[in-house]
Design an enzyme around this catalytic site. Structure first.
Site, PDB file in Angstrom:
ATOM      1  N   SER A  53     -25.023  -8.241  67.878  1.00 55.45           N
ATOM      2  CA  SER A  53     -23.710  -7.591  67.958  1.00 55.45           C
ATOM      3  C   SER A  53     -23.362  -7.292  69.404  1.00 55.45           C
ATOM      4  O   SER A  53     -24.254  -7.051  70.237  1.00 55.45           O
ATOM      5  CB  SER A  53     -23.790  -6.283  67.170  1.00 55.45           C
ATOM      6  OG  SER A  53     -22.698  -5.445  67.482  1.00 55.45           O
ATOM      7  N   TYR A  84     -28.170   2.143  64.780  1.00 56.66           N
ATOM      8  CA  TYR A  84     -27.851   0.782  64.331  1.00 56.66           C
ATOM      9  C   TYR A  84     -27.909  -0.172  65.525  1.00 56.66           C
ATOM     10  O   TYR A  84     -28.597  -1.188  65.511  1.00 56.66           O
ATOM     11  CB  TYR A  84     -26.449   0.743  63.692  1.00 56.66           C
ATOM     12  CG  TYR A  84     -25.845  -0.645  63.686  1.00 56.66           C
ATOM     13  CD1 TYR A  84     -26.343  -1.625  62.837  1.00 56.66           C
ATOM     14  CD2 TYR A  84     -24.805  -0.985  64.565  1.00 56.66           C
ATOM     15  CE1 TYR A  84     -25.822  -2.913  62.854  1.00 56.66           C
ATOM     16  CE2 TYR A  84     -24.277  -2.257  64.582  1.00 56.66           C
ATOM     17  CZ  TYR A  84     -24.782  -3.217  63.730  1.00 56.66           C
ATOM     18  OH  TYR A  84     -24.271  -4.494  63.754  1.00 56.66           O
ATOM     19  N   LYS A 113     -30.542  -3.511  66.890  1.00 51.82           N
ATOM     20  CA  LYS A 113     -30.154  -4.858  67.370  1.00 51.82           C
ATOM     21  C   LYS A 113     -30.793  -5.128  68.738  1.00 51.82           C
ATOM     22  O   LYS A 113     -31.278  -6.229  68.997  1.00 51.82           O
ATOM     23  CB  LYS A 113     -28.633  -4.981  67.479  1.00 51.82           C
ATOM     24  CG  LYS A 113     -27.896  -4.915  66.152  1.00 51.82           C
ATOM     25  CD  LYS A 113     -28.174  -6.117  65.270  1.00 51.82           C
ATOM     26  CE  LYS A 113     -27.455  -6.055  63.941  1.00 51.82           C
ATOM     27  NZ  LYS A 113     -27.997  -6.986  62.949  1.00 51.82           N
TER      28      LYS A 113
END
Ligand code: NAD
Ligand code: UD1
Length: 339
Positions: free
Chosen positions: A124, A150, A154
């Site tokens: 992302s 979150y 990543k």
């Protein structure tokens, strides 16, 4: 190729499966349906006109993975499975570290033991944190820490993948750094189906349009942008899906880490997106200006030239296309897959 698609019942996974099948690949899907519905798979089957191999299993379950890799000849993996709600990740970080990290480690271990080395990973733009400048290039220095768990998963997974390629074990790894996926399949039968009140702009706008939510709160109109509202790079999910097919057909050089931005290269403000949606749907979107959302940045859009030069991929669809497709999906399925 036979491609294992983790998280294939989800929003981006289901759209990517269509592109994979349309390009002659076969898929094996594994999804625990923690944030999706079996109905998405059924509808995807209708679109592609064939029955899909589907395992309702958790990617952290190594025994399940072992059985799948033993049963099927797998040539490559696209790893979508993961939890993605930014706000929730700040409240329950361990849930995110457990799910996203353990599933990835388990998957990589089983891939290695079965000598399957081709991986495309869903990363992302969040890994860039608050970028020093836009458009963002892949060569931008990544922060050590991003503001939510979150995003941190990543960043940790990308670090793990970078470590893996330098073992010289012939891994071919591509991390696709998605910007802001929106839109739906042109049939209007599959699309984004948030389980709760949406956090992201496009699903929120489309639920206001369909009358499920009263009005949009625009989070800040005092950013240093052309109209004061936040600017993002909204990419149609069908274009994003095609980028995965391109990444598989132009695989990474073994032992060389590859991270590629997948965006349009164009920034759109919140108010511009609202206007485009009103135009596409013919529905007025009531909104109010609210405070800035904690952790938001002013502008985030991709330099997407690497995707063009390495993968021969670039976005084809416009914001208007995406709004029309989101509206077709939302208006035909006001309650998502729940009917
Ligand atoms: P999604 O929630 O619709 O799809 C993810 C799928 O993974 C769901 O079907 C869920 O049930 C499944 N899943 C989660 N944990 C699992 C596990 N342990 N085992 C098996 N299945 C599991 O999300 P999406 O929007 O399709 O996103 C796909 C990937 O792309 C995610 O990794 C996400 O973080 C990443 N991504 C998404 C966006 C976005 O805005 N949608 C942006 C950047 C990156
Ligand atoms: C968010 C996540 C990001 C994640 C991405 C895709 C945060 C802080 N960032 O990015 O980590 O990778 O989703 O899942 O949550 N907006 C409104 N009103 C709304 C919703 C959004 O004005 O109700 C504005 C936001 O302030 C922003 C823009 O719309 O300017 C886009 O927001 P959103 O869709 O949530 O995406 P990101 O913030 O880019």
């Amino acid at each position: 190729m036979n491609i294992l698609v983790t998280g294939g019942a989800g929003y981006i996974g289901s759209h990517t499966i269509i592109e994979l099948i349309n390009n002659g690949h076969d898929v094996i899907i594994i999804d625990n349906l923690s944030n999706s519905s079996k109905e998405a798979v059924t509808r995807t089957e209708k679109i592609v006109g064939k029955v899909l191999t589907f395992y309702e299993k958790d990617v952290r379950d190594k025994q399940a993975l072992e059985e799948i890799f033993s049963k099927h000849q797998i040539d490559g993996v696209i790893h979508f499975a993961g939890l993605k709600a930014v706000g929730e990740s700040v409240k329950v970080p361990l849930k995110y570290y457990n799910n996203n990290l353990i599933s990835t480690v388990s998957l990589l271990e089983i891939m290695e033991s079965h000598d399957v080395k081709q991986l495309v990973f869903s990363s992302s733009a969040t890994v860039y944190g608050d970028p020093a400048s836009v458009p963002i290039k892949e060569s931008a220095t990544l922060p050590a820490k991003v503001t939510n768990s979150y995003g941190q998963t990543k960043l940790i997974i990308e670090t793990m993948l970078m470590d893996l390629v330098i073992t010289n074990n012939d891994w071919q790894i591509t991390a696709l750094r998605y910007f802001n996926p929106i839109g739906a399949h042109e049939s209007g039968t599959i699309g984004e189906d948030p389980s709760d009140i949406p956090n992201n702009l496009m699903p929120y706008v489309s639920q206001v349009a369909v009358g499920k939510l009263k009005e949009l709160s625009v989070f800040g109109n005092d950013y240093p942008t052309r109209d004061g509202t936040g600017v993002r790079d909204y990419i149609h999910v069908a274009d994003l899906a095609k980028a995965h097919v391109a990444a598989l057909s132009t695989p990474a050089t073994p032992n060389k880490y590859r991270a590629i931005n997948i965006g349009t290269g164009k920034g759109t403000s919140v108010l511009e997106l609202v206007n485009a949606f009103e135009h596409a749907s013919g529905v007025k979107i009531p909104y109010k200006i609210a405070d800035r959302r904690l952790g938001d940045i002013a502008e985030c859009y991709a330099d997407s030239s690497l995707a063009q030069s390495i993968l021969g991929w670039q976005a084809q669809k416009t914001i208007e296309d995406a709004c029309a497709d989101s509206w077709r999906w939302q208006s035909a399925n006001p309650n998502g897959y729940k009917g």
